[in-house]
Scaffold this active site. Structure first.
Site, PDB file in Angstrom:
ATOM      1  N   LYS A   1       0.845  -1.208   0.000  1.00 51.10           N
ATOM      2  CA  LYS A   1       0.000   0.000   0.000  1.00 51.10           C
ATOM      3  C   LYS A   1       0.879   1.256   0.000  1.00 51.10           C
ATOM      4  O   LYS A   1       0.636   2.206  -0.748  1.00 51.10           O
ATOM      5  CB  LYS A   1      -0.923  -0.008   1.225  1.00 51.10           C
ATOM      6  CG  LYS A   1      -2.032  -1.048   1.128  1.00 51.10           C
ATOM      7  CD  LYS A   1      -2.795  -1.212   2.441  1.00 51.10           C
ATOM      8  CE  LYS A   1      -3.800  -2.348   2.336  1.00 51.10           C
ATOM      9  NZ  LYS A   1      -4.563  -2.584   3.569  1.00 51.10           N
TER      10      LYS A   1
ATOM     11  N   GLN B   1      -4.299  -1.611   9.857  1.00 48.65           N
ATOM     12  CA  GLN B   1      -4.273  -2.929   9.230  1.00 48.65           C
ATOM     13  C   GLN B   1      -4.822  -3.983  10.191  1.00 48.65           C
ATOM     14  O   GLN B   1      -4.469  -4.008  11.364  1.00 48.65           O
ATOM     15  CB  GLN B   1      -2.836  -3.277   8.791  1.00 48.65           C
ATOM     16  CG  GLN B   1      -2.729  -4.517   7.929  1.00 48.65           C
ATOM     17  CD  GLN B   1      -3.412  -4.396   6.568  1.00 48.65           C
ATOM     18  OE1 GLN B   1      -3.596  -3.307   6.027  1.00 48.65           O
ATOM     19  NE2 GLN B   1      -3.807  -5.517   6.004  1.00 48.65           N
TER      20      GLN B   1
ATOM     21  N   ASP C   1     -10.783   2.857   4.335  1.00 48.68           N
ATOM     22  CA  ASP C   1     -11.077   1.419   4.265  1.00 48.68           C
ATOM     23  C   ASP C   1     -12.586   1.174   4.174  1.00 48.68           C
ATOM     24  O   ASP C   1     -13.015   0.066   3.854  1.00 48.68           O
ATOM     25  CB  ASP C   1     -10.562   0.713   5.531  1.00 48.68           C
ATOM     26  CG  ASP C   1      -9.263  -0.040   5.298  1.00 48.68           C
ATOM     27  OD1 ASP C   1      -9.015  -0.456   4.149  1.00 48.68           O
ATOM     28  OD2 ASP C   1      -8.511  -0.225   6.274  1.00 48.68           O
TER      29      ASP C   1
HETATM   30  N1  GUN Z   1      -6.776  -6.860   6.418  1.00 48.55           N
HETATM   31  C1  GUN Z   1      -7.164  -7.568   5.344  1.00 48.55           C
HETATM   32  N2  GUN Z   1      -7.708  -6.764   4.416  1.00 48.55           N
HETATM   33  C2  GUN Z   1      -7.660  -5.513   4.919  1.00 48.55           C
HETATM   34  C3  GUN Z   1      -8.074  -4.244   4.415  1.00 48.55           C
HETATM   35  O1  GUN Z   1      -8.608  -4.086   3.315  1.00 48.55           O
HETATM   36  N3  GUN Z   1      -7.840  -3.195   5.247  1.00 48.55           N
HETATM   37  C4  GUN Z   1      -7.274  -3.330   6.466  1.00 48.55           C
HETATM   38  N4  GUN Z   1      -7.111  -2.243   7.217  1.00 48.55           N
HETATM   39  N5  GUN Z   1      -6.893  -4.503   6.955  1.00 48.55           N
HETATM   40  C5  GUN Z   1      -7.086  -5.580   6.175  1.00 48.55           C
END
Ligand code: GUN
Length: 292
Positions: free
Chosen positions: A52, A96, A119
């Site tokens: 990311k 995350q 998100d």
């Molecule tokens: N863990 C797995 N997928 C995601 C996501 O799209 N965002 C976040 N913050 N954590 C995750």
């Protein structure tokens, strides 16, 4: 069979995002800015967050990573979130998941300012999504919708079977596919680990969204000829074959299913790359104040 090529589509959309971000910088004297909070050393999470951050740089965004070890208190993380909420130079904030057991993900999610919740996990964003109001849509379902849109796949009136009911993918995906929009207007069945006769449901699907987190769960005998298959699985296994030391497997037995399908997304090179695009698009929308 045709490939839903996440590599191709994500590269094209990221070109547009990069141009828009440059334009934003020229007008505002700063870049769109995404902050990620990562707690602990989970291998998958480390990889995703690094990707990311790397992608932010590629599309002319600023990115910041805040790291904590496993033992950080819940309050310290919440305090950091409040601080970032108040920082006007930050457009998007993600924490995350998964988090260590002593940190409540619900508290974390609700502490993030919904206007920076790129998100799309905050109840306000999820509620607004239900009502078809402007909101941040969770990155993975958003990325899947962008992929369907790119390939102009007709979804109206089709039976979509979503396998997996997670807050992050399955549940929001089922809502988006059923919405009155294109892509959308599907008849949706949301299935999960407790569904009885699950293969019978999958067999009826015109569109299968596999998001159950089990390697090769969807097999050829469960798939109707001509089905559209979207594989959300990212199952990591150790492997000496790759440089990274692990190999990724989808939730779909691609090798045997592909020839039965009309469209199919591979793993890797499919939905995972589109998730990042969803996140970047949300961050840009936040910077440009297109939603709130
Ligand atoms: N863990 C797995 N997928 C995601 C996501 O799209 N965002 C976040 N913050 N954590 C995750």
């Amino acid at each position: 069979m045709e490939l839903l090529d996440g590599k191709l589509v994500s590269a094209k959309i990221k070109e547009d995002i990069a141009a828009e971000a440059l334009d934003f910088f020229n007008k505002n004297g700063r870049k769109p800015h995404l902050v990620a909070i990562l707690v602990g050393n989970d291998g998958g999470s480390e990889t995703y967050v690094a990707s990311k951050m790397r992608n932010c740089e590629k599309v002319n965004f600023q990115s910041s990573l805040v790291r904590y070890d496993d033992h950080v208190s819940e309050e310290e993380v919440l305090q950091k979130i409040r601080e970032i909420n108040a920082d006007e130079t930050v457009d998007g904030l993600i924490v995350q998941l998964p988090l260590p057991k002593h940190i409540d993900p619900e508290k974390v999610t609700e502490t993030i300012d919904y206007r920076k919740d790129v998100d799309g996990f905050h109840p306000i964003n999820l509620g607004r999504m239900m009502r078809n109001l402007p909101c941040f849509i969770p990155a993975t379902p958003y990325g899947i919708m962008l992929m369907l849109e790119y390939y102009q796949i007709e979804t109206s009136g089709k039976h979509a079977v979503v396998v997996g009911r997670s807050n992050i993918v399955g549940s929001p995906m089922s809502i988006l596919l059923a919405r009155n929009s294109q892509p959308g207007n599907c008849t949706v069945t949301l299935t999960h680990s407790r569904t009885k006769n699950l293969p019978e449901f999958i067999k009826q699907a015109d569109i299968i969204v596999a998001a159950i987190g089990k390697k090769n769960f969807v097999t050829a005998d469960m798939v109707k000829d001509g089905a559209i298959i979207i594989d959300v699985g990212i199952n990591r296994e150790q492997s000496s074959e790759t440089k990274s030391g692990y190999k990724l497997f989808g939730d779909v037995d691609f090798e045997n299913v592909a020839s039965k399908s009309s469209w199919i997304s591979p793993v890797p090179g499919g939905v995972g790359l589109m998730t990042i695009v969803g996140l970047l698009k949300n961050t840009l929308k936040s910077a440009k104040k297109e939603i709130y």
